[in-house]
Design an enzyme around this catalytic site. Structure first.
Site, short mmCIF file in Angstrom:
data_model
loop_
_atom_site.label_atom_id
_atom_site.label_comp_id
_atom_site.label_asym_id
_atom_site.label_seq_id
_atom_site.Cartn_x
_atom_site.Cartn_y
_atom_site.Cartn_z
N LEU A 181 51.51 61.72 37.35
CA LEU A 181 52.42 62.38 36.42
C LEU A 181 52.16 61.78 35.04
CD1 LEU A 181 55.88 62.49 38.28
CD2 LEU A 181 54.28 64.39 37.95
N ASP A 182 52.31 62.61 33.99
CA ASP A 182 52.16 62.11 32.63
C ASP A 182 53.18 61.00 32.36
OD1 ASP A 182 50.28 64.07 32.28
OD2 ASP A 182 51.56 65.36 31.03
N LYS A 183 52.86 60.15 31.41
CA LYS A 183 53.76 59.07 31.01
C LYS A 183 55.17 59.58 30.72
CE LYS A 183 54.55 55.84 27.18
NZ LYS A 183 54.02 55.31 25.91
#
Length: 232
Positions: A59-61
């Site tokens: 998952l993106d930051k």
């Protein structure tokens, strides 16, 4: 975040896999320059096994919500196959700026790296990798900050490209609220990214019931979702 705090965000646990509620703003793994990451805390999720679990996907930051971990090598191989073949069902909630032209539909726009050397930035490119996203409008609200309408959208990515939902929504004219890369948000001082991995369903064992987990709405998205009619 401490290991104990990460344990408190556990959504599912069995002998093969874990699902945790990833907090927004913390990368899943350290970048080339190092720094704090979620992966550094995985030792707290061993629960008696000799090794810490490992990421089955990313998952993106700045994206919150359901993150799947494999507890050992065999589990990771199985999960990798399920994600690669598109058999894992993922549901995302987002608040977007503007509104789609229809209440539901399919975004079919191939994606490619924006520029060599620019890391994970992506763009719509006819020669890129096939990328498909289903969407459904769940609610609408007039923006309280004078920036136009806000819309609560449920996304289902049918492929797993980097930044797929963010690029697809921006390319269709309704960027995700708080997206400082693909949207109109300020790089500093703007709202956080309003993108949340709401649920995941993993058909891990053939013939058995799939594993399903749902992550609660993060605090930073509650006000905008409530304005759009969500019960949060």
């Amino acid at each position: 975040m401490t290991g104990e705090e990460l344990q408190a965000r556990l959504l599912h646990r069995d002998a093969m896999m874990l699902v945790i509620d990833k907090p927004a703003g913390l990368p899943v793994h350290s970048g080339p320059k190092g720094g704090e990451s979620l992966e550094q805390l995985f030792d707290a999720l061993r629960f008696g096994l000799p090794r810490a679990p490992a990421l089955a996907h990313r998952l993106d930051k700045d994206t919150s919500g359901c993150l799947v971990l494999g507890r050992h090598r065999k589990a990771l191989a199985r999960l990798g196959d399920l994600f690669k073949s598109g058999r894992v069902s993922k549901t995302y909630w987002a608040v977007v700026e503007g509104t789609p032209d229809t209440d539901e539909g399919l975004i079919d726009l191939p994606l490619a790296t924006k520029e060599p050397g620019r890391g994970w930035w992506m763009k719509v490119d006819p020669a890129g990798a096939p990328s498909k996203t289903r969407f459904r409008v769940r609610g609408r609200a007039a923006s309280s900050h004078g920036g136009g309408d806000l819309t609560w959208v449920e996304f289902e990515p049918l492929t797993g490209r980097t930044h797929q939902l963010r690029v697809h929504s921006a390319a269709c004219g309704f960027p995700i609220l708080g997206d400082a890369v693909y949207g109109q948000a300020l790089r500093f001082g703007g709202p956080p990214l309003h993108l949340h991995a709401r649920a995941v369903t993993v058909p891990f064992a053939p013939g058995a019931e799939p594993v399903t987990a749902t992550a609660p709405v993060p605090e930073h998205m509650r006000a905008a979702l409530a304005a759009c009619g969500a019960e949060v």
